[in-house]
Design a protein around this motif. Structure first.
Motif, mmCIF file in Angstrom:
data_model
loop_
_atom_site.group_PDB
_atom_site.id
_atom_site.type_symbol
_atom_site.label_atom_id
_atom_site.label_comp_id
_atom_site.label_asym_id
_atom_site.label_seq_id
_atom_site.Cartn_x
_atom_site.Cartn_y
_atom_site.Cartn_z
ATOM 1 N N THR A 1 0.840 -1.206 0.000
ATOM 2 C CA THR A 1 0.000 0.000 0.000
ATOM 3 C C THR A 1 0.873 1.254 0.000
ATOM 4 O OG1 THR A 1 -1.724 -1.160 1.233
ATOM 5 C CG2 THR A 1 -1.820 1.248 1.221
ATOM 6 N N ALA A 2 1.923 1.226 0.827
ATOM 7 C CA ALA A 2 2.834 2.368 0.878
ATOM 8 C C ALA A 2 3.542 2.563 -0.456
ATOM 9 C CB ALA A 2 3.860 2.153 1.998
ATOM 10 N N VAL A 3 3.934 1.435 -1.072
ATOM 11 C CA VAL A 3 4.574 1.523 -2.389
ATOM 12 C C VAL A 3 3.617 2.123 -3.415
ATOM 13 C CG1 VAL A 3 5.563 0.186 -4.295
ATOM 14 C CG2 VAL A 3 6.133 -0.411 -1.940
ATOM 15 N N ALA A 4 2.351 1.733 -3.350
ATOM 16 C CA ALA A 4 1.347 2.256 -4.283
ATOM 17 C C ALA A 4 1.199 3.764 -4.130
ATOM 18 C CB ALA A 4 0.008 1.558 -4.051
ATOM 19 N N PHE A 5 1.297 4.233 -2.891
ATOM 20 C CA PHE A 5 1.158 5.674 -2.651
ATOM 21 C C PHE A 5 2.295 6.476 -3.280
ATOM 22 C CE2 PHE A 5 -1.619 4.857 1.262
ATOM 23 C CZ PHE A 5 -2.770 5.271 0.588
ATOM 24 N N THR A 6 3.435 5.818 -3.544
ATOM 25 C CA THR A 6 4.553 6.532 -4.159
ATOM 26 C C THR A 6 4.234 6.961 -5.591
ATOM 27 O OG1 THR A 6 5.577 4.456 -4.904
ATOM 28 C CG2 THR A 6 6.252 5.310 -2.754
ATOM 29 N N LEU A 7 3.178 6.392 -6.168
ATOM 30 C CA LEU A 7 2.755 6.827 -7.506
ATOM 31 C C LEU A 7 2.306 8.288 -7.503
ATOM 32 C CD1 LEU A 7 0.763 3.681 -8.696
ATOM 33 C CD2 LEU A 7 2.978 4.474 -9.554
ATOM 34 N N LEU A 8 2.041 8.830 -6.318
ATOM 35 C CA LEU A 8 1.681 10.248 -6.218
ATOM 36 C C LEU A 8 2.824 11.126 -6.731
ATOM 37 C CD1 LEU A 8 -0.037 10.328 -2.691
ATOM 38 C CD2 LEU A 8 -1.158 10.652 -4.912
ATOM 39 N N ALA A 20 10.431 0.757 -14.769
ATOM 40 C CA ALA A 20 11.189 0.724 -13.518
ATOM 41 C C ALA A 20 10.553 -0.244 -12.524
ATOM 42 C CB ALA A 20 11.274 2.128 -12.918
ATOM 43 N N ALA A 21 9.225 -0.175 -12.396
ATOM 44 C CA ALA A 21 8.525 -1.041 -11.443
ATOM 45 C C ALA A 21 8.671 -2.511 -11.823
ATOM 46 C CB ALA A 21 7.053 -0.652 -11.371
ATOM 47 N N VAL A 22 8.443 -2.815 -13.111
ATOM 48 C CA VAL A 22 8.526 -4.207 -13.575
ATOM 49 C C VAL A 22 9.955 -4.740 -13.448
ATOM 50 C CG1 VAL A 22 8.295 -5.721 -15.584
ATOM 51 C CG2 VAL A 22 6.545 -4.004 -15.112
ATOM 52 N N GLN A 23 10.926 -3.938 -13.883
ATOM 53 C CA GLN A 23 12.322 -4.370 -13.843
ATOM 54 C C GLN A 23 12.795 -4.600 -12.410
ATOM 55 O OE1 GLN A 23 13.551 -1.893 -17.921
ATOM 56 N NE2 GLN A 23 14.351 -1.277 -15.952
ATOM 57 N N LEU A 24 12.432 -3.684 -11.516
ATOM 58 C CA LEU A 24 12.877 -3.820 -10.130
ATOM 59 C C LEU A 24 12.223 -5.022 -9.442
ATOM 60 C CD1 LEU A 24 13.004 -0.073 -9.008
ATOM 61 C CD2 LEU A 24 14.932 -1.642 -9.283
ATOM 62 N N MET A 25 10.942 -5.246 -9.723
ATOM 63 C CA MET A 25 10.270 -6.406 -9.141
ATOM 64 C C MET A 25 10.891 -7.705 -9.655
ATOM 65 S SD MET A 25 8.013 -5.426 -6.971
ATOM 66 C CE MET A 25 6.975 -6.875 -6.779
ATOM 67 N N ALA A 26 11.193 -7.736 -10.962
ATOM 68 C CA ALA A 26 11.811 -8.928 -11.548
ATOM 69 C C ALA A 26 13.192 -9.166 -10.950
ATOM 70 C CB ALA A 26 11.916 -8.774 -13.071
ATOM 71 N N VAL A 27 13.963 -8.081 -10.822
ATOM 72 C CA VAL A 27 15.303 -8.200 -10.234
ATOM 73 C C VAL A 27 15.206 -8.662 -8.788
ATOM 74 C CG1 VAL A 27 17.284 -6.860 -9.430
ATOM 75 C CG2 VAL A 27 16.433 -6.549 -11.751
#
Length: 252
Positions: free
Chosen positions: A4-11, A38-45
């Motif tokens: 949830t906190a990560v989602a809020f960073t989309l602000l 960035a989100a996809v690459q970091l999650m994959a990494v």
């Protein structure tokens, strides 16, 4: 940190998009694509590293480091469009820099020979080398074009291609090192580096975090110098044709 906190960073991304739209910068598409990548690459990494850190076999690290170098070289090569073979030359420069840093760190037992340390520091080293390579190529393009008359005069007077372009190479190497040197001068005063901040947030002792950050700062300075110098020596002939004429990259 929760999802949830990560989602809020989309602000923060939303604010950037709003500013771009408000100022008519036309960067909205790039910002959105960059955010998704960035989100996809970091999650994959993160998933890959999670598996890698559980193994004690250093042989697993080699394909990962080679892939990192290849991607970094491909990305930095975009700054040298028109220079045939620039990508593999950047790759060699980055690989040589990575090898030097790792041999020193592991050979002197400065870091432990575990995936956790090797991958993390390799990623920062390769990323810094990639940025330096891009800065070098950008400066070389500008400098060669602005010094075209001087270079062609030197060639006409019998100078070798190395002699004709030597001053441009020196200026480009210097320009590529300035951000790293400036960062070293102001680290801890103007900025608190990401590695140190991350360790402190994770609960590490501040002085221990500082020691690791000093290691990274000094390694970055060395890697920047080695990358730019090696790349300059490997690439200077690419600015000329086989007939020793200066290329016009914009027309190729």
């Amino acid at each position: 940190m929760s999802l949830t906190a990560v989602a809020f960073t989309l602000l923060f991304v939303g604010i950037t998009v709003f500013v771009s739209m408000r100022q008519k910068l036309g960067l909205e598409r790039d910002i959105i694509i960059g955010t998704i990548r960035a989100a996809v690459q970091l999650m994959a990494v993160g998933l890959v590293l999670q598996a890698v850190f559980r193994t004690e076999h250093l042989a697993v690290l080699l394909p990962i480091i080679i892939a990192m170098i290849a991607v970094a070289a491909w990305h930095a090569a975009g700054r040298g469009k028109g220079l045939s073979g620039i990508a593999w030359r950047i790759g060699i420069a980055i690989a040589a820099t990575e090898a030097m840093i790792m041999l020193l760190l592991l050979g002197l037992h400065i870091i432990a020979s575990t995936p956790q340390y090797v991958i993390s520091i390799s990623g920062m080293t390769i990323g810094n080398a990639m940025v330096v390579a891009g800065l070098f190529l950008n400066q070389m393009k500008r400098d060669v074009e602005s010094s075209r008359g001087e270079i062609e005069t030197l060639l006409a007077l019998g100078a070798s291609v190395r002699q004709a372009i030597q001053l441009c190479m020196k200026r480009a190497v210097k320009a590529s090192l300035i951000p790293t040197i400036d960062g070293m001068k102001t680290v801890g005063i103007v900025q608190l580096p990401g590695m140190m901040t991350g360790m402190i947030i994770a609960g590490a002792d501040p002085m221990q975090a500082v020691r690791y950050q000093i290691l990274i700062v000094f390694a970055f300075t060395s890697s920047a110098a080695v990358t730019s110098i090696i790349l300059s020596l490997l690439s200077y002939k690419l600015w000329f044709t086989e007939a020793m004429q200066l290329r016009r990259l914009g027309n190729e």
